[in-house]
Design an enzyme around this catalytic site. Sequence first.
Site, short mmCIF file in Angstrom:
data_model
loop_
_atom_site.label_atom_id
_atom_site.label_comp_id
_atom_site.label_asym_id
_atom_site.label_seq_id
_atom_site.Cartn_x
_atom_site.Cartn_y
_atom_site.Cartn_z
N LYS A 160 0.85 4.05 -2.95
CA LYS A 160 0.46 5.43 -2.66
C LYS A 160 1.61 6.39 -2.94
O LYS A 160 1.37 7.56 -3.33
CB LYS A 160 -0.02 5.54 -1.22
N TYR A 218 0.83 -1.21 0.00
CA TYR A 218 0.00 0.00 0.00
C TYR A 218 0.86 1.26 0.00
O TYR A 218 0.59 2.21 -0.75
CB TYR A 218 -0.91 -0.05 1.22
#
Length: 303
Positions: A175, A171
């Site tokens: 991001k 993640y």
Amino acid sequence: MTGLCDGRVVVVTGAGRGLGRAHALAFAAEGAKVVVNDLGVGPGGDGGSLGPAQLVVDEIVAAGGEAVAHGGDIATTEGAASLVAAALEGFGRLDTLVNNAGFLRDRMLVNLDEDDWDAVMRVHLKGHFLPLRHAVAHWRAEAKAGRAPVARVVNTSSGAGLLGSVGQGNYSAAKAGIVGLTLVAAEETGRYGVQVNAIAPAARTRMTEQTFARTMAAPGEGGFDAMAPENVSPLVVWLGSAASDGVTGRVFEVEAGRITVMEGWRPGPTADRGARWAPGEAGEAVRKLLARAEPAQPVYGAR
């Protein structure tokens, strides 16, 4: 409401719940016509249903607004193309794209499977790139036809993408990639009348309910719920409106009532020998530079 987005057509991905839903409702309240995209999957990307998107559409229509549901997979070329087509066929134009869709597959790195890595990269990073690519292709064609758009893109990064987050290597990497994509897109598309920014929000959603468990119980003084996703949406609406003219290539952290302009990598202390370093000399120089540098911000979850 002020009608800040009267006449604009806005696409919001992952808008069936949480932040996306809050954004869609906030845009509609400001006069925008909204394409509500959502696959209706679970927090880890399982399942799928048009139901959540249609419920948000029903809310908007019941409040006197206009909206259509879109259940395509925006991490595919076909799904992203049909997303742009839904705006053009439903409302005749496209003005703003809010990339918000995502889910989590959290694991420590030694337990992170390749499938967990690929799935998170796909929905977050590819799921930003493909809608952006198809939207920009439309806006470029409009600009070349003499119909200069006042186009806006709001991407969704995270504090994990800016600082890292323990147990979220996939993640965090996705991001962080969204920040890089935002900066490049802002530079490349400005000539077509497109502004591209990113937010790093903190709010209570299905993805963050464990993280914010301690702050979820009750609103603070005056009934203010600091972790409500609706707190993030006003900035997104403004960035997605014509009123944000001149603001592009920026990343904003937004939480509760706080907005912060995030300032990324900048040159710090430097040493230039004017020739090749020997390894030991390079190491000595680095230690001296680090002594003069600002300390690194801690990774989320670090002890």
